[in-house]
Enzyme design. Structure first.
Site, PDB file in Angstrom:
ATOM      1  N   SER A  56       0.869  -1.268  -0.044  1.00 41.23           N
ATOM      2  CA  SER A  56      -0.501   0.083  -0.202  1.00 41.23           C
ATOM      3  C   SER A  56       0.542   1.444   0.022  1.00 41.23           C
ATOM      4  CB  SER A  56      -1.006   0.038   1.172  1.00 41.23           C
ATOM      5  OG  SER A  56      -1.633   1.213   1.013  1.00 41.23           O
TER       6      SER A  56
ATOM      7  N   TYR B  30      -2.234   0.718  11.003  1.00 41.96           N
ATOM      8  CA  TYR B  30      -1.698  -0.309  10.099  1.00 41.96           C
ATOM      9  C   TYR B  30      -0.661  -0.097   8.728  1.00 41.96           C
ATOM     10  CZ  TYR B  30      -4.141  -0.747   4.491  1.00 41.96           C
ATOM     11  OH  TYR B  30      -3.901  -1.401   3.075  1.00 41.96           O
TER      12      TYR B  30
HETATM   13  P1  NAP Z   1     -11.410  -6.125   0.975  1.00 42.61           P
HETATM   14  O1  NAP Z   1     -12.594  -6.183  -0.823  1.00 42.61           O
HETATM   15  O2  NAP Z   1     -11.501  -6.348   2.223  1.00 42.61           O
HETATM   16  O3  NAP Z   1     -10.129  -7.756   0.566  1.00 42.61           O
HETATM   17  C1  NAP Z   1      -9.685  -8.198   1.224  1.00 42.61           C
HETATM   18  C2  NAP Z   1      -9.483  -9.769   1.423  1.00 42.61           C
HETATM   19  O4  NAP Z   1      -8.143 -10.043   2.311  1.00 42.61           O
HETATM   20  C3  NAP Z   1     -10.718 -10.417   1.110  1.00 42.61           C
HETATM   21  O5  NAP Z   1     -10.714 -10.986  -0.084  1.00 42.61           O
HETATM   22  C4  NAP Z   1     -10.537 -11.172   2.457  1.00 42.61           C
HETATM   23  O6  NAP Z   1     -11.245 -12.526   2.595  1.00 42.61           O
HETATM   24  C5  NAP Z   1      -9.027 -11.748   2.791  1.00 42.61           C
HETATM   25  N1  NAP Z   1      -8.653 -11.611   4.467  1.00 42.61           N
HETATM   26  C6  NAP Z   1      -8.885 -10.417   5.334  1.00 42.61           C
HETATM   27  N2  NAP Z   1      -8.338 -11.271   6.291  1.00 42.61           N
HETATM   28  C7  NAP Z   1      -7.740 -12.767   5.812  1.00 42.61           C
HETATM   29  C8  NAP Z   1      -7.704 -13.918   6.722  1.00 42.61           C
HETATM   30  N3  NAP Z   1      -6.890 -13.476   8.429  1.00 42.61           N
HETATM   31  N4  NAP Z   1      -7.265 -14.517   5.986  1.00 42.61           N
HETATM   32  C9  NAP Z   1      -6.726 -14.930   4.162  1.00 42.61           C
HETATM   33  N5  NAP Z   1      -7.635 -13.978   3.793  1.00 42.61           N
HETATM   34  C10 NAP Z   1      -7.859 -12.986   4.502  1.00 42.61           C
HETATM   35  O7  NAP Z   1     -10.131  -4.540   0.744  1.00 42.61           O
HETATM   36  P2  NAP Z   1      -8.731  -5.047  -0.759  1.00 42.61           P
HETATM   37  O8  NAP Z   1      -8.799  -3.447  -1.064  1.00 42.61           O
HETATM   38  O9  NAP Z   1      -9.611  -5.772  -1.886  1.00 42.61           O
HETATM   39  O10 NAP Z   1      -7.498  -5.827   0.261  1.00 42.61           O
HETATM   40  C11 NAP Z   1      -6.979  -5.906  -0.670  1.00 42.61           C
HETATM   41  C12 NAP Z   1      -5.546  -6.089  -0.046  1.00 42.61           C
HETATM   42  O11 NAP Z   1      -4.945  -4.822  -0.677  1.00 42.61           O
HETATM   43  C13 NAP Z   1      -4.985  -5.941   1.079  1.00 42.61           C
HETATM   44  O12 NAP Z   1      -3.953  -6.389   1.379  1.00 42.61           O
HETATM   45  C14 NAP Z   1      -4.898  -4.282   1.610  1.00 42.61           C
HETATM   46  O13 NAP Z   1      -4.699  -3.683   2.403  1.00 42.61           O
HETATM   47  C15 NAP Z   1      -4.290  -3.793   0.296  1.00 42.61           C
HETATM   48  N6  NAP Z   1      -4.780  -2.538   0.059  1.00 42.61           N
HETATM   49  C16 NAP Z   1      -5.895  -1.592  -0.399  1.00 42.61           C
HETATM   50  C17 NAP Z   1      -6.620  -0.657  -0.519  1.00 42.61           C
HETATM   51  C18 NAP Z   1      -7.798  -0.184  -1.008  1.00 42.61           C
HETATM   52  O14 NAP Z   1      -7.692   1.907  -1.530  1.00 42.61           O
HETATM   53  N7  NAP Z   1      -8.494  -1.039  -0.904  1.00 42.61           N
HETATM   54  C19 NAP Z   1      -5.079   0.176  -0.939  1.00 42.61           C
HETATM   55  C20 NAP Z   1      -3.716  -0.043  -0.851  1.00 42.61           C
HETATM   56  C21 NAP Z   1      -3.794  -1.828  -0.173  1.00 42.61           C
HETATM   57  P3  NAP Z   1     -12.050 -13.116   3.811  1.00 42.61           P
HETATM   58  O15 NAP Z   1     -12.470 -11.665   4.511  1.00 42.61           O
HETATM   59  O16 NAP Z   1     -13.009 -14.132   3.008  1.00 42.61           O
HETATM   60  O17 NAP Z   1     -11.278 -14.174   4.999  1.00 42.61           O
END
Ligand code: NAP
Length: 247
Positions: A132, A145
């Site tokens: 991120s 975070y």
């Molecule tokens: P999201 O829609 O909330 O997706 C998060 C995913 O992680 C879900 O599939 C969730 O699945 C999985 N997850 C969470 N805890 C887990 C665990 N203990 N074991 C296995 N899977 C787990 O959010 P997203 O934005 O797509 O996030 C994906 C990645 O991008 C993350 O690492 C986040 O920090 C990063 N990111 C996001 C943003 C943003 O603005 N959205 C920006 C920068 C980086 P389950 O709940 O089904 O396990």
């Protein structure tokens, strides 16, 4: 067209992980998807012809069982599972939120990577870690975070050094604001508060990030895309966001 290579995507039940699984399947990979919500994974796998296996990256036994199902030669590992919990100043930090953020974003990434490294070496593979801009910047109330994502970035950079001399590639994908379930999770299900994060600007979509990942892993074998930092036009930094400008 199928390329006969395997890709694993963690956290593929929503957002960036789900979009990445779709993009990699479209690029010809056989995709294995993991997350805790198996029903969602199974729906996705049925659509993309992939394989769904339950995975909790915070649970060593779950990681072991998941990784045992991965073929001996692995071309791509996308460590995407993760996210934020809360937005509080350090003065009000909640131990359990910080511990869970470290468990998912850092230890989870380490556990899955460690278990799959022999398969990645055998498959001349590629590790893509979704960190991120929070791994490069800090902002008030975000220390739990940002500390976890800074650590994830440090692990990614270390892997790049440790794997030098092997064919394994390592890429850090560092997005800014992406509209997914991320903020809903961060604010413990408060949908209205989550919506405000993306108000007044065009946020990135999960497909935008999936596009970057699919591009990075389909470069020629001698090309290592070390890092991609991608933000919406309206976002200049973690804290500088132009809202209401039609951007
Ligand atoms: P999201 O829609 O909330 O997706 C998060 C995913 O992680 C879900 O599939 C969730 O699945 C999985 N997850 C969470 N805890 C887990 C665990 N203990 N074991 C296995 N899977 C787990 O959010 P997203 O934005 O797509 O996030 C994906 C990645 O991008 C993350 O690492 C986040 O920090 C990063 N990111 C996001 C943003 C943003 O603005 N959205 C920006 C920068 C980086 P389950 O709940 O089904 O396990």
């Amino acid at each position: 067209m199928a390329n006969g290579k395997w890709a694993v995507v963690t956290g593929a039940s929503s957002g960036i992980g789900e979009a990445t699984a779709r993009a990699l399947a479209a690029a010809g990979f056989e995709v294995m998807v993991g997350a805790r919500r198996l029903d969602r994974l199974q729906g996705l796998a049925a659509q993309i012809g992939g394989q769904a296996v339950r995975l909790d990256v915070t649970d060593a036994a779950s990681v072991e069982a998941f990784c045992a199902a991965v073929p001996a030669e692995l071309a791509v590992l996308v460590n995407n599972a993760g996210g934020a919990l809360g937005l509080d100043p350090v003065a009000q930090a909640r131990d359990e939120d910080w511990a869970r953020m470290y468990e998912t974003n850092v230890l989870g990434l380490m556990r899955v990577t460690r278990a799959l490294l022999p398969r990645l070496v055998a498959g001349q593979g590629h590790i893509v870690n979704v960190t991120s801009i929070a791994g490069r910047e800090v902002y008030p109330n975000g220390a739990g975070y940002t500390a976890a994502k800074h650590a994830a970035r440090a692990v990614t950079q270390t892997l790049r050094l440790e794997l030098n001399g092997t064919p394994v590639r390592v890429t850090d994908i560092a997005p800014g604001l992406v509209e997914t379930e991320f903020s809903r999770v961060r604010f413990f299900g408060d949908v209205e508060r989550a919506k405000k994060t993306y108000e007044g600007l065009t946020a990135l979509t999960a497909d935008d990030i999936a596009d970057c990942i699919a591009w990075a892993v389909t470069r020629p074998a001698h090309v290592n895309i070390d890092e991609i930092v991608v933000k919406p036009v309206a976002q200049a930094s973690a804290t500088m966001v132009a809202r209401g400008k039609g951007l």
